[in-house]
Design a protein around this motif. Structure first.
Motif, PDB file in Angstrom:
ATOM      1  N   ILE A 250       0.785  -1.175  -0.107  1.00  0.00           N
ATOM      2  CA  ILE A 250      -0.038   0.149   0.081  1.00  0.00           C
ATOM      3  C   ILE A 250       1.156   1.386   0.039  1.00  0.00           C
ATOM      4  N   TRP A 251       0.862   1.827  -1.204  1.00  0.00           N
ATOM      5  CA  TRP A 251       1.711   3.054  -1.192  1.00  0.00           C
ATOM      6  C   TRP A 251       1.124   4.486  -0.733  1.00  0.00           C
ATOM      7  N   VAL A 252       1.769   5.318  -0.165  1.00  0.00           N
ATOM      8  CA  VAL A 252       0.883   6.525   0.405  1.00  0.00           C
ATOM      9  C   VAL A 252       1.482   7.794  -0.124  1.00  0.00           C
ATOM     10  N   GLU A 253       0.833   8.708  -0.567  1.00  0.00           N
ATOM     11  CA  GLU A 253       1.546  10.018  -1.192  1.00  0.00           C
ATOM     12  C   GLU A 253       2.154  10.888   0.245  1.00  0.00           C
ATOM     13  N   SER A 254       2.990  11.822  -0.129  1.00  0.00           N
ATOM     14  CA  SER A 254       3.699  12.118   0.852  1.00  0.00           C
ATOM     15  C   SER A 254       3.030  13.005   1.823  1.00  0.00           C
ATOM     16  N   LYS A 255       1.859  13.965   1.258  1.00  0.00           N
ATOM     17  CA  LYS A 255       1.126  14.912   2.078  1.00  0.00           C
ATOM     18  C   LYS A 255       0.168  14.118   3.133  1.00  0.00           C
ATOM     19  N   ILE A 256      -0.108  12.869   2.572  1.00  0.00           N
ATOM     20  CA  ILE A 256      -1.147  11.875   3.330  1.00  0.00           C
ATOM     21  C   ILE A 256      -0.232  11.183   4.449  1.00  0.00           C
ATOM     22  N   GLY A 257       1.020  11.052   3.859  1.00  0.00           N
ATOM     23  CA  GLY A 257       1.959  10.501   5.016  1.00  0.00           C
ATOM     24  C   GLY A 257       2.349  11.461   6.080  1.00  0.00           C
ATOM     25  N   ALA A 258       2.257  12.788   5.625  1.00  0.00           N
ATOM     26  CA  ALA A 258       2.533  13.953   6.791  1.00  0.00           C
ATOM     27  C   ALA A 258       1.428  13.630   7.915  1.00  0.00           C
ATOM     28  N   GLY A 259       0.127  13.400   7.231  1.00  0.00           N
ATOM     29  CA  GLY A 259      -0.944  13.593   8.097  1.00  0.00           C
ATOM     30  C   GLY A 259      -1.026  12.241   9.332  1.00  0.00           C
ATOM     31  N   CYS A 260      -0.384  11.095   8.571  1.00  0.00           N
ATOM     32  CA  CYS A 260      -0.217  10.167   9.303  1.00  0.00           C
ATOM     33  C   CYS A 260       0.793   9.756  10.371  1.00  0.00           C
ATOM     34  N   ASP A 261       1.839  10.641  10.072  1.00  0.00           N
ATOM     35  CA  ASP A 261       2.869  11.074  11.130  1.00  0.00           C
ATOM     36  C   ASP A 261       2.595  11.808  12.250  1.00  0.00           C
ATOM     37  N   LEU A 262       1.583  12.974  11.973  1.00  0.00           N
ATOM     38  CA  LEU A 262       1.156  13.766  12.932  1.00  0.00           C
ATOM     39  C   LEU A 262      -0.086  12.898  13.580  1.00  0.00           C
ATOM     40  N   TYR A 263      -0.691  12.085  12.943  1.00  0.00           N
ATOM     41  CA  TYR A 263      -1.680  11.163  13.821  1.00  0.00           C
ATOM     42  C   TYR A 263      -0.948  10.514  14.932  1.00  0.00           C
ATOM     43  N   LEU A 264       0.261   9.778  14.659  1.00  0.00           N
ATOM     44  CA  LEU A 264       0.838   9.125  15.631  1.00  0.00           C
ATOM     45  C   LEU A 264       1.284   9.959  16.711  1.00  0.00           C
ATOM     46  N   GLN A 265       1.483  11.205  16.646  1.00  0.00           N
ATOM     47  CA  GLN A 265       2.060  12.220  17.814  1.00  0.00           C
ATOM     48  C   GLN A 265       0.706  12.457  18.525  1.00  0.00           C
ATOM     49  N   LEU A 266      -0.501  12.114  17.947  1.00  0.00           N
ATOM     50  CA  LEU A 266      -1.514  12.543  18.791  1.00  0.00           C
ATOM     51  C   LEU A 266      -2.183  11.394  19.336  1.00  0.00           C
ATOM     52  N   LEU A 267      -1.622  10.123  19.547  1.00  0.00           N
ATOM     53  CA  LEU A 267      -2.393   8.894  20.156  1.00  0.00           C
ATOM     54  C   LEU A 267      -2.858   9.265  21.446  1.00  0.00           C
ATOM     55  N   PRO A 268      -2.294  10.139  22.421  1.00  0.00           N
ATOM     56  CA  PRO A 268      -3.144  10.227  23.635  1.00  0.00           C
ATOM     57  C   PRO A 268      -4.282  10.629  23.372  1.00  0.00           C
ATOM     58  N   HIS A 269      -4.732  11.282  22.279  1.00  0.00           N
ATOM     59  CA  HIS A 269      -5.909  12.087  22.026  1.00  0.00           C
ATOM     60  C   HIS A 269      -7.089  10.852  21.445  1.00  0.00           C
ATOM     61  N   PHE A 270      -6.491   9.943  21.000  1.00  0.00           N
ATOM     62  CA  PHE A 270      -7.468   8.977  20.378  1.00  0.00           C
ATOM     63  C   PHE A 270      -8.330   7.813  21.002  1.00  0.00           C
ATOM     64  N   PRO A 271      -9.456   7.353  20.826  1.00  0.00           N
ATOM     65  CA  PRO A 271     -10.164   6.579  21.422  1.00  0.00           C
ATOM     66  C   PRO A 271      -9.121   5.417  21.990  1.00  0.00           C
ATOM     67  N   PRO A 272      -9.502   4.892  23.363  1.00  0.00           N
ATOM     68  CA  PRO A 272      -8.872   3.610  23.635  1.00  0.00           C
ATOM     69  C   PRO A 272      -8.544   2.438  22.881  1.00  0.00           C
ATOM     70  N   SER A 273      -9.382   2.117  22.199  1.00  0.00           N
ATOM     71  CA  SER A 273      -9.335   1.145  21.120  1.00  0.00           C
ATOM     72  C   SER A 273      -8.259   1.317  20.269  1.00  0.00           C
ATOM     73  N   VAL A 274      -8.100   2.554  19.658  1.00  0.00           N
ATOM     74  CA  VAL A 274      -7.005   2.894  18.921  1.00  0.00           C
ATOM     75  C   VAL A 274      -5.698   2.828  19.728  1.00  0.00           C
ATOM     76  N   GLN A 275      -5.628   3.242  20.747  1.00  0.00           N
ATOM     77  CA  GLN A 275      -4.465   3.367  21.631  1.00  0.00           C
ATOM     78  C   GLN A 275      -4.081   1.671  21.824  1.00  0.00           C
ATOM     79  N   ASN A 276      -4.970   0.926  22.103  1.00  0.00           N
ATOM     80  CA  ASN A 276      -4.683  -0.550  22.381  1.00  0.00           C
ATOM     81  C   ASN A 276      -3.991  -1.071  20.990  1.00  0.00           C
ATOM     82  N   PHE A 277      -4.691  -0.588  20.040  1.00  0.00           N
ATOM     83  CA  PHE A 277      -4.068  -1.476  18.771  1.00  0.00           C
ATOM     84  C   PHE A 277      -2.624  -0.888  18.477  1.00  0.00           C
ATOM     85  N   SER A 278      -2.290   0.565  18.947  1.00  0.00           N
ATOM     86  CA  SER A 278      -1.007   1.057  18.665  1.00  0.00           C
ATOM     87  C   SER A 278       0.131   0.374  19.289  1.00  0.00           C
TER      88      SER A 278
END
Length: 536
Positions: A250-278
């Motif tokens: 699965i290939w991801v373009e750069s701007k979408i990849g930047a969004g993914c990287d920022l999501y990873l920094q915001l993990l404490p703000h995500f639902p518990p199920s997402v934090q558990n997956f991570s």
């Protein structure tokens, strides 16, 4: 330059500068007593937001979420008026700069973060409170309350909201807002009165379609916005049972990849199920886990030609750089646009183009449910095509209980509270009168040609086939799409080369229309056959 609405200090009015028709962004000025609050700034040209004296039209700005159609004008507004306070949730304040990744000097974090579900006083008598709205990480519904000397009133603005849970965002909880009973509800109507299948069914349908394409040796491109549905698709592809452990790139373009990287920094703000997956594996980047999610760069671009793959691309990307000279056929899947007709590029022998539904907004039933739960006096519909919003204001169940408004950009809406209210005139009757004729074999319904001028007619009449069903004492007609026809054939495992009714050009809506066939006029099954077969 703009002229401010003239009203007394105790008046409540709304002046939209953008209401989200088509590609138009959302930007709403609400006047509560002596204060002017700008809700979102999704317009490109901010000159209407500047008075003739060169001042901002508002005292403060609150942004509901980071999507461009709600925030693209904020940077220009901040640069024009650095001291103008701009507020949002903490997650939105961090995501908003992604709208300007092309800025060479970078973008400062100019939004001030507000807490969830805590009333904050901006000015004497003016407070705001944020509630989780679903739709996107950090998306907020906003409760504004003004307490004046003679009168107090409240406005609840949903921004973009979604009642259902998605993979990365919890939906708006009605229990958290049921007690609010605001005087005014400003609500999005992106999907009008349409009803959608459950979110999980939408996900399963999409994954099954991608699975079939991969089996048929097709590569897939999914053009999406940088934030939201792009990350939802990635986590869905990594966690769905059809793809878990599967050897697919699965290939991801750069701007979408930047969004993914920022999501990873915001993990404490995500639902518990997402934090558990991570905790068990990375949400996006993990070379040890299949399918592999990888960044698409000029250096890695040649790798997409080695075998069928999936590309998550930005909506405005030039897709020819992927499809040209590619050894495998392509399937391009566009998300269905909630604000009107989805315009698709032409299909070629090597490129198939289709749409899918993976909604991030509540449908008509969800919109009505929200309205009935918080019971406002006024309902102002924004963010949707004019036709879709007109469908909502035309609902009798809403007309009989609430004062409904669907303004265009630049239309001042007065929102009187109290006994002096005058019911707005109902919208123009959208019904079309026709004629019905009945014969031994069929029934014909004739409608006036102006119905075809509605932009929704294109989707309804796409194949010329319709489905009719009883709803109480009424008959409801629905257009059958090409996708449904193909799905029905695939469900029956029909080989396209098989001579059967399902593949015959004369079979429409399960009935034979071949005058040379002994079955002409009769209902037929897709796997039926007659000597007069002609390939479709």
């Amino acid at each position: 330059m703009s002229t401010l609405p003239q009203a007394s200090n105790e008046d409540l009015v709304c002046l939209p500068y953008g209401v989200g028709h088509s590609d138009e962004g959302v930007c709403l000025l609400v006047k509560m007593g002596p204060y002017r609050i700008l809700l979102d700034c999704g317009i490109t040209d901010i000159s209407p937001l500047i008075t003739q004296d060169g001042l901002p039209i508002c005292d403060l700005v609150i942004c509901s979420h980071a999507h461009a159609d709600h925030s693209r004008g904020l940077l220009a507004l901040h640069r024009a008026f650095p001291k103008l306070p701009i507020y949002s949730s903490e997650v939105t304040s961090l995501l908003i700069p992604l709208n300007w990744l092309d800025e060479s000097d970078g973008v400062p974090q100019f939004c001030q973060a507000l807490p969830w579900r805590r009333s904050i006083e901006f000015q004497d008598g003016l407070t705001a409170q944020l509630f989780l709205a679903g739709h996107l990480p950090g998306a907020a519904a906003i409760l504004l309350t003004y307490t004046g000397f003679y009168q107090s009133y409240s406005v609840f603005y949903t921004g973009d909201f979604f009642l259902s849970n998605s993979r990365l965002v919890e939906g708006l909880h009605l229990d958290s807002i049921r007690h609010l009973n605001p005087d005014v509800l400003i609500v999005e109507g992106s999907y009008g009165t349409a009803r959608h299948p459950h979110r999980r069914k939408q996900e399963n349908t999409l994954m099954a379609r991608i699975d079939r394409a991969i089996i048929q040796q097709q590569s897939i491109i999914l053009p999406v916005t940088t934030l939201g549905i792009a990350q939802e698709l990635l986590i869905l592809l990594r966690s769905h049972h059809l793809f878990t452990g599967r050897d697919i790139d699965i290939w991801v373009e750069s701007k979408i990849g930047a969004g993914c990287d920022l999501y990873l920094q915001l993990l404490p703000h995500f639902p518990p199920s997402v934090q558990n997956f991570s905790r068990h594996q990375s949400l996006f980047w993990d070379e040890k886990v299949r399918p592999h999610v990888r960044q698409l760069t000029p250096d890695t671009l040649p790798n997409i030609h080695q075998r069928p793959c999936i590309i998550i691309a930005e909506t405005d990307s030039d897709l020819q750089i992927y499809t040209e000279d590619h050894p495998f056929p392509w399937l391009i899947l566009f998300p269905t646009q909630p604000h009107g007709v989805t315009v698709l590029p032409a299909t070629t022998p090597q490129i198939a183009v289709e749409t899918y539904l993976l909604s991030e907004h509540s449908d008509g039933a969800g919109t009505a449910q929200l309205i009935h739960n918080i019971r406002p006096k006024h309902v102002v519909f924004v963010h949707g095509s004019a036709n879709y919003l007109g469908d909502l204001t035309g609902l009798e169940e809403l007309q009989n209980r609430y004062h409904l408004h669907s303004p265009g950009a630049g239309t001042l809406v007065s929102l009187p509270i109290g006994d002096t209210f005058i019911q707005p005139a109902p919208p123009a009757d959208p019904n079309y009168e026709g004629e019905l004729t009945e014969s031994e074999r069929e029934i014909n319904i004739t409608l006036p040609n102006p119905i075809a001028s509605d932009p929704r007619w294109h989707n309804f009449a796409d194949t010329g086939l319709i489905e009719a069903r009883w709803q109480g004492e009424e008959i409801v007609l629905r257009g059958i799409s090409q996708r449904e026809i193909l799905d029905r054939q695939q469900e029956l495992n029909l080989d396209p080369n098989t001579h059967c009714c399902g593949n015959c050009r004369h079979q429409r809506a399960s009935r034979c229309y071949n005058s040379r066939s002994p079955l002409n006029g009769f209902r037929v099954t897709p796997d039926g056959f007659c000597p007069a077969f002609e390939s479709s």
